[in-house]
Design an enzyme around this catalytic site. Structure first.
Site, short mmCIF file in Angstrom:
data_model
loop_
_atom_site.label_atom_id
_atom_site.label_comp_id
_atom_site.label_asym_id
_atom_site.label_seq_id
_atom_site.Cartn_x
_atom_site.Cartn_y
_atom_site.Cartn_z
N HIS A 37 0.86 -1.21 0.00
CA HIS A 37 0.00 0.00 0.00
C HIS A 37 0.88 1.24 0.00
O HIS A 37 1.49 1.60 1.01
CB HIS A 37 -0.93 0.03 1.22
CG HIS A 37 -1.90 1.18 1.18
ND1 HIS A 37 -3.21 1.04 0.77
CD2 HIS A 37 -1.75 2.49 1.47
CE1 HIS A 37 -3.83 2.22 0.82
NE2 HIS A 37 -2.95 3.11 1.25
N CYS A 38 0.96 1.87 -1.14
CA CYS A 38 1.69 3.13 -1.26
C CYS A 38 1.08 3.90 -2.41
O CYS A 38 0.25 3.36 -3.16
CB CYS A 38 3.18 2.88 -1.48
SG CYS A 38 3.50 1.72 -2.81
N HIS A 39 1.45 5.15 -2.54
CA HIS A 39 0.84 6.02 -3.56
C HIS A 39 1.92 6.78 -4.31
O HIS A 39 3.04 6.94 -3.84
CB HIS A 39 -0.07 7.07 -2.91
CG HIS A 39 -1.05 6.55 -1.91
ND1 HIS A 39 -2.21 5.92 -2.27
CD2 HIS A 39 -1.06 6.59 -0.56
CE1 HIS A 39 -2.90 5.59 -1.19
NE2 HIS A 39 -2.22 5.98 -0.13
N THR A 83 -6.75 9.59 -3.64
CA THR A 83 -7.98 10.33 -3.92
C THR A 83 -7.71 11.70 -4.55
O THR A 83 -8.58 12.23 -5.23
CB THR A 83 -8.82 10.52 -2.65
OG1 THR A 83 -8.04 11.23 -1.68
CG2 THR A 83 -9.28 9.19 -2.08
N ARG A 136 -14.04 12.74 4.52
CA ARG A 136 -13.14 13.89 4.31
C ARG A 136 -12.33 13.75 3.02
O ARG A 136 -11.65 14.68 2.59
CB ARG A 136 -12.22 14.09 5.52
CG ARG A 136 -11.21 13.01 5.68
CD ARG A 136 -10.33 13.16 6.92
NE ARG A 136 -9.74 11.87 7.23
CZ ARG A 136 -8.68 11.36 6.64
NH1 ARG A 136 -8.03 12.04 5.72
NH2 ARG A 136 -8.23 10.16 6.96
N ASP A 263 2.25 2.99 3.20
CA ASP A 263 1.36 4.14 2.98
C ASP A 263 2.13 5.40 2.58
O ASP A 263 1.60 6.50 2.61
CB ASP A 263 0.46 4.44 4.18
CG ASP A 263 -0.68 5.39 3.83
OD1 ASP A 263 -1.19 5.30 2.70
OD2 ASP A 263 -1.02 6.25 4.66
O1 LIG Z 1 -6.31 8.68 5.57
C1 LIG Z 1 -5.98 9.32 4.54
O2 LIG Z 1 -5.99 10.56 4.46
C2 LIG Z 1 -5.63 8.55 3.33
C3 LIG Z 1 -5.82 9.14 2.09
C4 LIG Z 1 -5.62 8.41 0.96
C5 LIG Z 1 -5.91 8.94 -0.36
O3 LIG Z 1 -6.11 10.15 -0.46
O4 LIG Z 1 -5.97 8.13 -1.30
O5 LIG Z 1 -5.16 7.13 1.03
C6 LIG Z 1 -4.90 6.53 2.24
O6 LIG Z 1 -4.50 5.35 2.22
C7 LIG Z 1 -5.14 7.25 3.42
#
Ligand SMILES: O=C(O)c1cc(C(=O)O)oc(=O)c1
Length: 310
Positions: A37-39, A83, A136, A263
């Site tokens: 899980h990473c972005h 997101t 949120r 993350d």
């Molecule tokens: O808790 C969060 O703010 C968050 C946001 C996002 C995202 O914006 O995708 O992803 C995550 O895994 C956790």
């Protein structure tokens, strides 16, 4: 690692950038470990942030992500659509196709996505879609639209990743249990770790996993869930001790259905940015034997994201 910038965009006020000098973990990851899980964020100048986003991050590129992978000792990544990019998956897909086969991904799609677009994402390495219920972060999407998407992506063998807060599980239960695919919960469904681990809130999450063998959980994000700390900074080897009983329970009860991820780049943290090397040192506190560590970090993510290699 080089300092983050914000591309052409102005970061959300108070935005915290990722930690640029991660330590080398003391915990030696097993060979083939997957950061599941990473972005990536942008870079905004190349992959603009979505108009409907709820936050504007600093940039966090694929190059920076893969440098962190190598530094920490991971072999592969699962890049989850953030997101701030909405349903525009270009930055995530670009990261996958430039990973040399070492990354797979999870997308966000709308009902209007075509079969050809799903197929193109599949060919790039996407293996799931993410449904987000954290208010949120996203606007509401009707459940019938999500169910329709889940039914369609099932044909590619994809799974559904769900992100929600523990207080919302009762209301979402019927929808989640109707999903026809493997279902992966982000960050243990965000339990309130100031409540007892054997209390009703976490018991409901355990029941969710126990009664539904298609449900998996990421035992990730102690830095997000912790109330007491201490923080993974300045060499701290016992960080986030209040989260340990929760994650350890899930790892031990469902050893074949858990995943772990950094993350990185840790969107929306307000208090501190963890040292990712020290976050890796959290793993042996929740997966306490080599067998559990192998399942959590290698066997399980390989089964879900690279089944053709298993
Ligand atoms: O808790 C969060 O703010 C968050 C946001 C996002 C995202 O914006 O995708 O992803 C995550 O895994 C956790």
């Amino acid at each position: 690692m080089s300092k983050p910038t914000s591309g052409d965009f102005t970061k959300t006020a108070g935005w915290m950038d990722w930690y640029t000098g991660p330590s080398k973990p003391r915990f030696k990851l097993p060979a083939g470990a997957v950061d599941a899980h990473c972005h990536v964020f942008g870079p905004g100048a190349e992959f603009p942030y979505a108009p409907e986003r709820k936050y504007t991050p600093c940039d966090a590129s694929k190059h920076q992500l893969y440098a962190l992978r190598d530094h920490l000792g991971f072999a592969r990544n699962v890049v989850v659509q953030a997101t701030c990019h909405g349903a525009d998956n270009r930055a995530m897909v670009d990261a996958l196709v430039n990973s040399g086969g070492k990354a797979r991904g999870v997308a966000t799609v709308k009902r209007s996505v075509s079969d050809a677009e799903i197929q193109a994402m599949h060919d790039a390495g996407v293996r799931g879609v993410r449904f987000n219920f954290v208010k949120r972060l996203v606007d509401f999407t009707p459940k019938d639209e999500l169910l329709e998407i889940a039914g369609r992506i099932a044909k590619w063998g994809w799974h559904v990743v769900i992100y929600f807060e523990a207080v919302d599980l009762p209301e979402l239960w019927d929808f989640f249990t109707a999903l026809p695919t493997t279902v992966v919960v982000d960050h243990m469904g965000r339990p309130d770790v100031s409540l007892p681990v054997d209390g009703p809130q976490f018991a409901l999450f355990e029941k969710f996993m126990r009664e539904h063998s298609n449900v998996w959980s990421k035992v990730s994000c102690p830095e997000r869930l912790s109330v007491t700390g201490p923080k993974a900074l300045n060499g701290e080897q016992n960080a986030y001790t209040d989260v340990i009983p929760f994650a350890k329970r899930i790892v031990e009860q469902f050893p074949d259905r858990v995943l772990w991820g950094t993350d990185w780049p840790h969107p929306n943290l307000k208090d501190h940015m963890p040292d990712d090397g020290l976050l890796v040192d959290f793993i042996p506190h929740i997966a306490t034997t080599p067998e559990l560590q192998q399942k959590l970090l290698v066997t399980n993510p390989m089964r879900l994201y690279w089944p053709e290699e298993v």
